[in-house]
Design a protein around this motif. Structure first.
Motif, PDB file in Angstrom:
ATOM      1  N   GLU A 450       7.571  19.496  23.774  1.00 54.81           N
ATOM      2  CA  GLU A 450       6.830  18.246  23.940  1.00 54.81           C
ATOM      3  C   GLU A 450       6.594  17.532  22.603  1.00 54.81           C
ATOM      4  OE1 GLU A 450       6.211  16.895  26.756  1.00 54.81           O
ATOM      5  OE2 GLU A 450       6.831  18.590  27.985  1.00 54.81           O
ATOM      6  N   GLY A 451       7.346  17.894  21.599  1.00 57.86           N
ATOM      7  CA  GLY A 451       7.209  17.228  20.301  1.00 57.86           C
ATOM      8  C   GLY A 451       6.329  17.984  19.338  1.00 57.86           C
ATOM      9  N   ARG A 455       3.819  15.393  17.835  1.00 57.50           N
ATOM     10  CA  ARG A 455       3.361  14.695  19.041  1.00 57.50           C
ATOM     11  C   ARG A 455       1.844  14.729  19.143  1.00 57.50           C
ATOM     12  NH1 ARG A 455       5.848  11.236  22.400  1.00 57.50           N
ATOM     13  NH2 ARG A 455       7.641  12.638  22.643  1.00 57.50           N
TER      14      ARG A 455
END
Length: 478
Positions: A450-451, A455
């Motif tokens: 998810e990064g 992120r």
């Protein structure tokens, strides 16, 4: 001849002059307010088919409440504004004529205060109060009329083509001046509503960080950054936002001593918000796609990217020269898969047809010939028919990618018990920072893919290297 054309121009202009309720200027419009309201109500129904409402009544009510607070202090406070959170991971917001305003949950996730939410909604209210969409449509319509008049008056059809091109230039986007006007109006509405107008600048920072993050991530993959993003607030602003600072000046003059930000209240409302893909649309994880409600998974070639929309799932090669799209329709059990597919292609000739056996599922696949040949297929599963269309762009032949296309189609299967967890969406989870706790440590506790740490920093307006303070609430992914 030219006099006739000039009379046409004058007639169109006189028919369309109206005082702009937000600026007090005479603007060129060819639509009454009643027509504007009717058009907005009609388009709203179409928008909600493409972008369903996010299923959280409490959050929807909160967004409506914040939006109404801003709209009450606008130049068209008499309109009945409807603010909707749509179930989409896109970082976007937009407005329809007449007061229908939408914010995607993808954008909501990256905001960090109620004032920032009010800034986004205020910007969109500014588009409504200044009648930007109405002005655009009126200009485009006028260019079309003038093009017809020029073609008739001169006998040269090319003149009509030229004015149509000019008309299209108006409808490609609002443009810098209209976006800045919406920023200035939105900031005024913020100040009049008791919010800190500086929130408009904070949202600019959030969105510029989005661009930097996308560029950095693309560079890691050796790719060019994607083009696009939120239309307003901001992608049209010049370097250093000099003009934005200028349009915010009147709003700062209106601001009182008590300017609300509302960080903690806002963050608490986001706890549990779906991040990224939703269960209803299915979940992308690397080269795999999982859909829990429909109980299936698909695999895509290494390096391919997936575009997940409510009405279609598209996989495409890194160079975007090959793609395969999948849609869902009710199966007609009176027809065999082959008959169903022939019906869907409108009776066109199919080549190299063959029965498909994917596990226990029945289907059919063939090639639809033509200048750009396409691989088509259907799989029956229960009451559903899963339709596939694949093609290549440019001069390449279908054969260069056909094995990959068939590989995607034949990868269709039911989820295993372990995979059902992968079909569940990622959600925002609030965490209060303890002394010495870092974003890197928080990222290690979250889901992979998810990064990661970058992120999390982006979600909390700490990108690229900021750290939270002890006692702060931060958004994490779980």
């Amino acid at each position: 001849m030219m006099r006739t054309l000039g009379v046409c121009l004058l007639c169109v202009w006189l028919a369309g002059c109206a005082v702009n309720p937000a600026t007090g200027r005479n603007d060129f419009v060819m639509m009454s307010e009643r027509q504007e309201l009717d058009m907005g109500a009609r388009y709203n129904q179409e928008i909600l088919k493409q972008y369903p409402r996010y299923d959280d009544a409490k959050l929807q009510s909160y967004i409506q409440r914040v939006g109404e607070r801003v709209a009450r202090n606008s130049h068209r406070s008499q309109l009945k504004y409807v603010f909707t959170l749509v179930d989409s991971p896109d970082v976007n917001a937009f407005a329809l004529p007449g007061g229908y305003i939408y914010i995607h949950r993808g954008l909501l996730a990256y905001l960090n205060s109620e004032a920032e939410l009010a800034a986004v909604l205020g910007h969109e209210v500014g588009h409504v109060t200044a009648r930007h969409s109405v002005r655009q449509q009126s200009q485009s319509t006028a260019w079309g009329l003038l093009g017809q008049a020029a073609a008739i008056g001169t006998g040269i059809g090319a003149v009509g083509d030229l004015t149509n091109v000019m008309g299209n230039a108006f409808v490609r986007g609002y443009g810098r001046d209209m976006e800045l006007e919406a920023d200035g109006l939105g900031a005024q509405y913020l100040a009049r509503s008791g919010y800190d107008p500086q929130a408009m600048i904070e949202v600019v920072k959030v969105l510029k960080n989005q661009e930097t993050f996308a560029r950095d991530e693309a560079a890691k993959r050796g790719e060019a950054p994607a083009v696009g993003g939120y239309h307003g607030l901001f992608d049209t602003h010049p370097d250093n936002d000099r003009r934005l600072q200028q349009v915010l000046g009147p709003a700062r003059a209106l601001a009182g001593s008590n300017q609300e930000v509302g960080r903690d209240t806002f963050l608490q409302m986001l706890d549990g918000l779906v991040f990224g893909d939703s269960a209803a649309n299915g979940i992308r994880r690397g080269q795999q796609f999982y859909h829990g409600e429909l109980d299936f998974t698909l695999s895509y070639p290494q390096g391919w990217q997936l575009v997940n929309r409510p009405d279609v799932l598209i996989g495409h090669a890194p160079d975007e020269q090959a793609f395969i799209a999948m849609t869902l329709e009710p199966a007609d059990k009176r027809l065999t898969p082959a008959e169903f597919l022939r019906q869907r292609v409108g009776g066109q000739r199919l080549l190299a047809g063959e029965e498909l056996r994917v596990g226990s599922l029945q289907g059919y696949t063939a090639v639809l010939p033509g200048q750009s040949a396409r691989r088509v297929a259907v799989l029956y599963r229960g009451a559903n028919a899963f339709l596939f269309v694949a093609a290549v762009k440019g001069r390449a032949s279908l054969e260069t990618e056909d094995a990959r296309f068939l590989g995607v189609i034949r990868s269709f299967r039911a989820l295993t018990a372990k995979e059902r967890k992968l079909a569940e969406p990622v959600r925002l989870k609030l965490v209060r920072i303890k002394a010495g706790q870092s974003m890197a440590a928080l990222a290690r506790q979250g889901p992979a893919g998810e990064g990661g740490e970058a992120r999390l920093r982006l979600l909390n307006n700490l990108y690229p290297s900021g750290e939270p303070r002890a006692g702060d609430w931060v958004k994490t992914l779980r």
